[in-house]
Write an enzyme that holds these catalytic residues in place. Structure first.
Site, mmCIF file in Angstrom:
data_model
loop_
_atom_site.group_PDB
_atom_site.id
_atom_site.type_symbol
_atom_site.label_atom_id
_atom_site.label_comp_id
_atom_site.label_asym_id
_atom_site.label_seq_id
_atom_site.Cartn_x
_atom_site.Cartn_y
_atom_site.Cartn_z
ATOM 1 N N CYS A 49 34.420 24.714 45.357
ATOM 2 C CA CYS A 49 34.327 24.494 43.915
ATOM 3 C C CYS A 49 33.038 25.076 43.339
ATOM 4 O O CYS A 49 32.947 25.311 42.130
ATOM 5 C CB CYS A 49 34.412 22.994 43.604
ATOM 6 S SG CYS A 49 33.118 22.010 44.384
ATOM 7 N N ASN A 50 32.050 25.341 44.187
ATOM 8 C CA ASN A 50 30.760 25.832 43.695
ATOM 9 C C ASN A 50 30.478 27.295 44.016
ATOM 10 O O ASN A 50 29.496 27.853 43.526
ATOM 11 C CB ASN A 50 29.620 24.982 44.265
ATOM 12 C CG ASN A 50 29.534 23.626 43.597
ATOM 13 O OD1 ASN A 50 29.862 23.494 42.426
ATOM 14 N ND2 ASN A 50 29.111 22.623 44.339
ATOM 15 N N ARG A 51 31.327 27.925 44.841
ATOM 16 C CA ARG A 51 31.054 29.326 45.198
ATOM 17 C C ARG A 51 32.309 30.015 45.708
ATOM 18 O O ARG A 51 33.181 29.376 46.325
ATOM 19 C CB ARG A 51 29.935 29.400 46.246
ATOM 20 C CG ARG A 51 30.247 28.751 47.578
ATOM 21 C CD ARG A 51 29.027 28.753 48.498
ATOM 22 N NE ARG A 51 28.026 27.810 48.042
ATOM 23 C CZ ARG A 51 26.831 28.151 47.559
ATOM 24 N NH1 ARG A 51 26.488 29.422 47.482
ATOM 25 N NH2 ARG A 51 25.970 27.226 47.159
ATOM 26 N N SER A 105 22.959 24.329 47.808
ATOM 27 C CA SER A 105 24.016 23.554 47.163
ATOM 28 C C SER A 105 23.559 22.954 45.848
ATOM 29 O O SER A 105 22.354 22.780 45.615
ATOM 30 C CB SER A 105 24.489 22.425 48.086
ATOM 31 O OG SER A 105 25.097 22.940 49.237
ATOM 32 N N ASP A 111 26.000 17.679 53.043
ATOM 33 C CA ASP A 111 26.574 18.044 54.337
ATOM 34 C C ASP A 111 27.940 18.708 54.243
ATOM 35 O O ASP A 111 28.377 19.363 55.189
ATOM 36 C CB ASP A 111 26.721 16.789 55.216
ATOM 37 C CG ASP A 111 25.372 16.236 55.649
ATOM 38 O OD1 ASP A 111 24.409 17.019 55.740
ATOM 39 O OD2 ASP A 111 25.280 15.014 55.881
ATOM 40 N N GLN A 112 28.645 18.540 53.137
ATOM 41 C CA GLN A 112 30.028 18.994 53.052
ATOM 42 C C GLN A 112 30.160 20.501 53.286
ATOM 43 O O GLN A 112 31.126 20.963 53.891
ATOM 44 C CB GLN A 112 30.611 18.630 51.688
ATOM 45 C CG GLN A 112 32.101 18.916 51.570
ATOM 46 C CD GLN A 112 32.661 18.519 50.209
ATOM 47 O OE1 GLN A 112 31.918 18.264 49.270
ATOM 48 N NE2 GLN A 112 33.969 18.457 50.102
ATOM 49 N N GLY A 186 35.859 3.616 33.521
ATOM 50 C CA GLY A 186 35.587 5.056 33.543
ATOM 51 C C GLY A 186 35.269 5.544 34.946
ATOM 52 O O GLY A 186 35.392 4.821 35.936
#
Length: 408
Positions: A49-51, A105, A111-112, A186
């Site tokens: 999702c980030n790269r 990150s 760690d993911q 929420g």
């Protein structure tokens, strides 16, 4: 062989862009096939999702430009020049090691990403696109990340105020088997509920101004009990822990409406605050709010940053070992060919001598062993010299000389 990285990450592109350029497994396989057609057989794609990044081995500037054009062609409706990050050589090695260790990150030190890199290289190898060099580079990065995780425990310094809040409540009253009220429906309330389940909380009540929202949460967590919002004060009297996380502009727990007969912890995760701060005037009340939690989060972030700096030295050590291995490995094929040529000569000599001499089986074995050992001894020093060559230019020159001299 050179090592390069090409891609887009959260530092250069927002979530909409990152979603658009993510790689499905099918798109990865298409990319592998097109890269192979251009002579690049070692490719790994890390898509999270980030790269969305491509790690690859190449031989020339032409191949590097072809890889860039190939990446851009996968997403033709977007001008990627604004977002692309390109690296090669030592910069690329350092970046991969840092990515794998979680030092690049969005959540520093998480760690993911380590598991995601493992999955990426496993997929590449399964598809036949991670050979000796790329596999070695990525596996060394994984080993380094594991060492950093074991030695520095960076991820054990939590940054999520929700998680920190539950841990602070755990210190104050314990959570396992305790009765809890959650006010709100929420994302923050759901996250708190998830943490409470992990800590094995006992009976959990949940109330929300909107019963439909509470009902949706109950589908995810069927163990919770839904109460009406108006019942919250009666329920507070039964609870060991009260967690409030609403979007209300006003207080939802007021001091004058709370009547306690036992010790209770109040965890306020809302902005603006949900819980009357004067409640902590009661001796049996422990109040935890975002000010406390954000302070802990900032301190933990500073500690993570400090540990990340300390881990950089370990990365440099691993990277140097990887580069040394890669430097020597460039001569592996030539060294192997040289050894095979010696074995071939020894075998020819053995056949000739064994036909000319009347030897017993024991003597034949001894003759074969002596011939092999003698020829291997002759090339031992040259092989050591080949392994010490420190530039590609020298290696190419010596390869040519060895191939000419030994006709290999």
């Amino acid at each position: 062989m050179q090592f390069g990285i090409l891609g887009v990450d959260y530092q250069r592109a927002d979530l909409n862009i990152r979603d658009y350029i993510s790689f499905t497994d099918q798109k990865k396989m298409d990319f592998f096939h097109l890269a192979e057609e251009k002579g690049m057989e070692q490719v790994m794609i890390l898509s999270t999702c980030n790269r969305s990044e491509v790690y690859y081995c190449f031989e020339s500037e032409t191949q590097k430009e072809q890889m860039k054009a190939l990446y851009k062609s996968m997403f033709p409706d977007l001008n990627l020049d604004v977002y692309l990050r390109e690296m090669e050589g030592e910069e690329a090695y350092s970046y991969l090691f840092r990515v794998t260790a979680g030092l690049e990150s969005m959540v520093l030190g998480e760690d993911q990403i380590l598991g995601q890199v493992k999955n990426a290289i496993d997929f590449s190898r399964t598809m036949g696109h991670s050979k000796k060099e790329l596999n070695k580079i990525v596996r060394d990065a994984i080993t380094c990340a594991k060492k950093i995780k074991t030695k520095f425990h960076i991820s054990e310094k939590p940054l999520s105020v929700g998680y920190i809040g539950i841990q602070e409540a755990k210190k104050a009253c314990g959570i396992k088997g305790k009765t809890v009220l959650i006010i709100g429906s929420g994302n923050t309330a759901v996250l708190a509920l998830r943490y409470l389940n992990e800590e094995q909380a006992g009976e959990i009540f949940l109330c929300s101004r909107t019963l439909a929202h509470a009902g949706k949460i109950q589908k995810q967590f069927p163990n919770i009990k839904i109460i009406r919002y108006e019942q919250r004060y009666d329920t507070i009297c039964q609870c060991d822990l009260v967690v409030s996380a609403t979007a209300s502009p006003h207080l939802v727990v007021k001091k004058e409406n709370v009547n306690l007969s036992h010790s209770t912890v109040f965890l306020d995760l809302a902005t603006p605050r949900d819980i009357d701060q004067t409640l902590d005037q009661y001796p049996q009340v422990k109040l935890i709010n975002l000010d406390n939690l954000q302070k802990i989060s900032r301190e933990n972030l500073k500690e993570r940053e400090k540990l990340c700096k300390e881990s950089s030295q370990l990365i440099e050590e691993f990277k140097r070992e990887t580069l040394e291995w890669l430097k020597v490995s460039r001569m592996d094929e030539t060294i192997q060919s040289l050894q095979e040529r010696c074995q071939e000569i020894a075998q020819d000599s053995y056949h000739y001598l064994s036909q000319k001499m009347d030897l017993e089986d024991r003597e034949k074995k001894l003759l074969k062993k002596v011939l092999n050992a003698s020829l291997q001894r002759m090339i031992r020093e040259p092989i050591q010299e080949l392994k010490q060559l420190d530039t590609k230019e020298k290696q190419d020159t010596y390869k040519k000389i060895v191939h000419q001299l030994f006709q290999i």
